[in-house]
Design a protein around this motif. Structure first.
Motif, PDB file in Angstrom:
ATOM      1  N   ALA A 141      -6.831  54.014  20.049  1.00  0.00           N
ATOM      2  CA  ALA A 141      -7.074  54.246  21.606  1.00  0.00           C
ATOM      3  C   ALA A 141      -6.042  55.157  21.859  1.00  0.00           C
ATOM      4  O   ALA A 141      -5.171  55.482  21.456  1.00  0.00           O
ATOM      5  CB  ALA A 141      -7.114  52.937  22.251  1.00  0.00           C
ATOM      6  N   GLU A 142      -6.834  55.935  22.824  1.00  0.00           N
ATOM      7  CA  GLU A 142      -5.944  56.984  23.388  1.00  0.00           C
ATOM      8  C   GLU A 142      -4.573  56.336  24.357  1.00  0.00           C
ATOM      9  O   GLU A 142      -5.075  55.090  24.721  1.00  0.00           O
ATOM     10  CB  GLU A 142      -6.820  57.783  24.647  1.00  0.00           C
ATOM     11  CG  GLU A 142      -5.995  58.675  25.432  1.00  0.00           C
ATOM     12  CD  GLU A 142      -6.686  59.493  26.329  1.00  0.00           C
ATOM     13  OE1 GLU A 142      -6.100  59.998  27.324  1.00  0.00           O
ATOM     14  OE2 GLU A 142      -8.148  59.554  26.557  1.00  0.00           O
ATOM     15  N   ARG A 143      -3.555  56.557  24.236  1.00  0.00           N
ATOM     16  CA  ARG A 143      -2.518  55.995  24.881  1.00  0.00           C
ATOM     17  C   ARG A 143      -2.035  57.030  26.086  1.00  0.00           C
ATOM     18  O   ARG A 143      -1.621  58.234  25.886  1.00  0.00           O
ATOM     19  CB  ARG A 143      -1.274  55.898  23.990  1.00  0.00           C
ATOM     20  CG  ARG A 143      -1.732  54.795  22.810  1.00  0.00           C
ATOM     21  CD  ARG A 143      -0.904  54.801  21.789  1.00  0.00           C
ATOM     22  NE  ARG A 143       0.466  54.444  21.921  1.00  0.00           N
ATOM     23  CZ  ARG A 143       1.010  52.940  21.982  1.00  0.00           C
ATOM     24  NH1 ARG A 143       0.288  52.299  21.737  1.00  0.00           N
ATOM     25  NH2 ARG A 143       2.151  52.814  22.522  1.00  0.00           N
ATOM     26  N   PRO A 144      -1.551  56.407  27.113  1.00  0.00           N
ATOM     27  CA  PRO A 144      -1.144  57.366  28.299  1.00  0.00           C
ATOM     28  C   PRO A 144      -0.002  58.087  27.792  1.00  0.00           C
ATOM     29  O   PRO A 144       1.060  57.110  27.349  1.00  0.00           O
ATOM     30  CB  PRO A 144      -1.023  56.339  29.486  1.00  0.00           C
ATOM     31  CG  PRO A 144      -2.041  55.222  29.073  1.00  0.00           C
ATOM     32  CD  PRO A 144      -1.958  55.477  27.546  1.00  0.00           C
ATOM     33  N   ALA A 145       0.388  59.134  28.498  1.00  0.00           N
ATOM     34  CA  ALA A 145       1.849  59.743  27.888  1.00  0.00           C
ATOM     35  C   ALA A 145       2.875  59.220  28.704  1.00  0.00           C
ATOM     36  O   ALA A 145       4.071  59.181  28.285  1.00  0.00           O
ATOM     37  CB  ALA A 145       1.697  61.224  28.227  1.00  0.00           C
ATOM     38  N   ASP A 146       2.528  58.938  30.057  1.00  0.00           N
ATOM     39  CA  ASP A 146       3.715  58.736  31.104  1.00  0.00           C
ATOM     40  C   ASP A 146       3.181  57.623  31.929  1.00  0.00           C
ATOM     41  O   ASP A 146       2.428  57.751  32.775  1.00  0.00           O
ATOM     42  CB  ASP A 146       4.387  59.735  31.795  1.00  0.00           C
ATOM     43  CG  ASP A 146       5.385  59.369  32.283  1.00  0.00           C
ATOM     44  OD1 ASP A 146       5.824  58.286  32.804  1.00  0.00           O
ATOM     45  OD2 ASP A 146       6.503  60.500  32.601  1.00  0.00           O
ATOM     46  N   LEU A 147       3.740  56.141  31.673  1.00  0.00           N
ATOM     47  CA  LEU A 147       3.387  55.204  32.735  1.00  0.00           C
ATOM     48  C   LEU A 147       4.488  54.901  33.522  1.00  0.00           C
ATOM     49  O   LEU A 147       4.714  53.588  33.727  1.00  0.00           O
ATOM     50  CB  LEU A 147       2.821  53.977  31.880  1.00  0.00           C
ATOM     51  CG  LEU A 147       1.524  54.326  31.146  1.00  0.00           C
ATOM     52  CD1 LEU A 147       1.039  53.042  30.590  1.00  0.00           C
ATOM     53  CD2 LEU A 147       0.414  54.607  32.397  1.00  0.00           C
ATOM     54  N   VAL A 148       5.386  55.429  33.897  1.00  0.00           N
ATOM     55  CA  VAL A 148       6.377  55.026  34.614  1.00  0.00           C
ATOM     56  C   VAL A 148       5.824  54.708  36.235  1.00  0.00           C
ATOM     57  O   VAL A 148       5.250  55.306  36.708  1.00  0.00           O
ATOM     58  CB  VAL A 148       7.352  56.140  34.855  1.00  0.00           C
ATOM     59  CG1 VAL A 148       8.558  55.983  35.869  1.00  0.00           C
ATOM     60  CG2 VAL A 148       8.038  56.449  33.345  1.00  0.00           C
ATOM     61  N   LEU A 149       6.634  53.464  36.628  1.00  0.00           N
ATOM     62  CA  LEU A 149       5.872  53.021  38.103  1.00  0.00           C
ATOM     63  C   LEU A 149       6.986  53.247  38.855  1.00  0.00           C
ATOM     64  O   LEU A 149       8.263  53.175  38.648  1.00  0.00           O
ATOM     65  CB  LEU A 149       5.853  51.727  37.487  1.00  0.00           C
ATOM     66  CG  LEU A 149       4.937  51.026  36.560  1.00  0.00           C
ATOM     67  CD1 LEU A 149       4.882  49.365  36.254  1.00  0.00           C
ATOM     68  CD2 LEU A 149       3.261  51.483  36.897  1.00  0.00           C
ATOM     69  N   ASP A 150       6.473  53.419  40.020  1.00  0.00           N
ATOM     70  CA  ASP A 150       7.548  53.586  41.294  1.00  0.00           C
ATOM     71  C   ASP A 150       7.469  52.427  41.788  1.00  0.00           C
ATOM     72  O   ASP A 150       6.638  51.729  42.396  1.00  0.00           O
ATOM     73  CB  ASP A 150       6.567  54.499  42.371  1.00  0.00           C
ATOM     74  CG  ASP A 150       7.196  54.614  43.740  1.00  0.00           C
ATOM     75  OD1 ASP A 150       8.117  53.855  43.849  1.00  0.00           O
ATOM     76  OD2 ASP A 150       7.146  56.006  44.160  1.00  0.00           O
ATOM     77  N   ASP A 151       8.746  51.809  41.815  1.00  0.00           N
ATOM     78  CA  ASP A 151       9.010  50.366  42.391  1.00  0.00           C
ATOM     79  C   ASP A 151       9.811  50.461  43.780  1.00  0.00           C
ATOM     80  O   ASP A 151      10.341  49.477  44.133  1.00  0.00           O
ATOM     81  CB  ASP A 151      10.159  49.710  41.360  1.00  0.00           C
ATOM     82  CG  ASP A 151      11.010  50.091  41.241  1.00  0.00           C
ATOM     83  OD1 ASP A 151      11.571  51.380  41.679  1.00  0.00           O
ATOM     84  OD2 ASP A 151      12.047  49.698  40.321  1.00  0.00           O
TER      85      ASP A 151
END
Length: 171
Positions: A141-151
């Motif tokens: 499956a395609e994997r997202p490059a950057d999943l950093v969340l704004d908290d």
């Protein structure tokens, strides 16, 4: 989809896999219920309490034994220690927060950077790490490059909360 981080809670989801789509579908259903709080967590690290292996535990075992590890340099997360995630979840459960809340680790790291930091904490000066990019692993499956969340919302809700960077406390 990993193309416009850091993600705020109100960013429109654009899942790239069946796994991600099922998470989005579940959120939609849960958001129809009053008083619901959905907590989105990043990549978690630490050792499980139950006697089962986790990816993190396997990676640390490989580091300690000198077995080679292939790790992405172009896939970014803000990893969060399991104990910090647990503390945040308990505090949020006791709060009156509703809707969607991001809980994110303190530092944006590639998987390669993360395990390199773990090796340094463990005193492993020449770990057998092979830096790779996502294109090196065909299929799947395609994997997202950057999943950093704004908290930011979490920080407003629990202004005194602190999360530890990777350090000796983990081991």
């Amino acid at each position: 989809n990993g193309r416009r981080p850091p993600y705020r809670e109100d960013a429109p989801p654009s899942p790239t896999s069946v796994y991600a789509s099922t998470k989005v579908d579940a959120e939609k259903v849960l958001l129809t219920r009053p008083g619901t709080l959905i907590v989105r967590l990043p990549l978690l690290y630490g050792f499980p309490i139950l006697p089962r292996d986790s990816t993190f535990a396997q990676q640390i075992a490989s580091l300690r034994s000198g077995r080679p590890l292939r790790l992405f340099t172009d896939e970014f997360r803000a990893p969060l220690w399991l104990a910090d995630a647990a503390r945040a979840l308990v505090r949020l459960a006791l709060s009156d927060a509703t809707g969607i809340m991001h809980v994110s680790g303190p530092t944006r790291l590639s998987r390669y950077e993360m395990i390199t930091q773990c090796a340094a904490v463990l005193g492993i000066h020449s770990p057998t790490l092979e830096p790779i990019v996502r294109a090196d692993v065909p299929g799947g499956a395609e994997r997202p490059a950057d999943l950093v969340l704004d908290d930011t919302r979490l920080r407003r809700t629990l202004p005194d909360i602190e999360f530890a960077p990777i350090g000796p406390h983990v081991f």
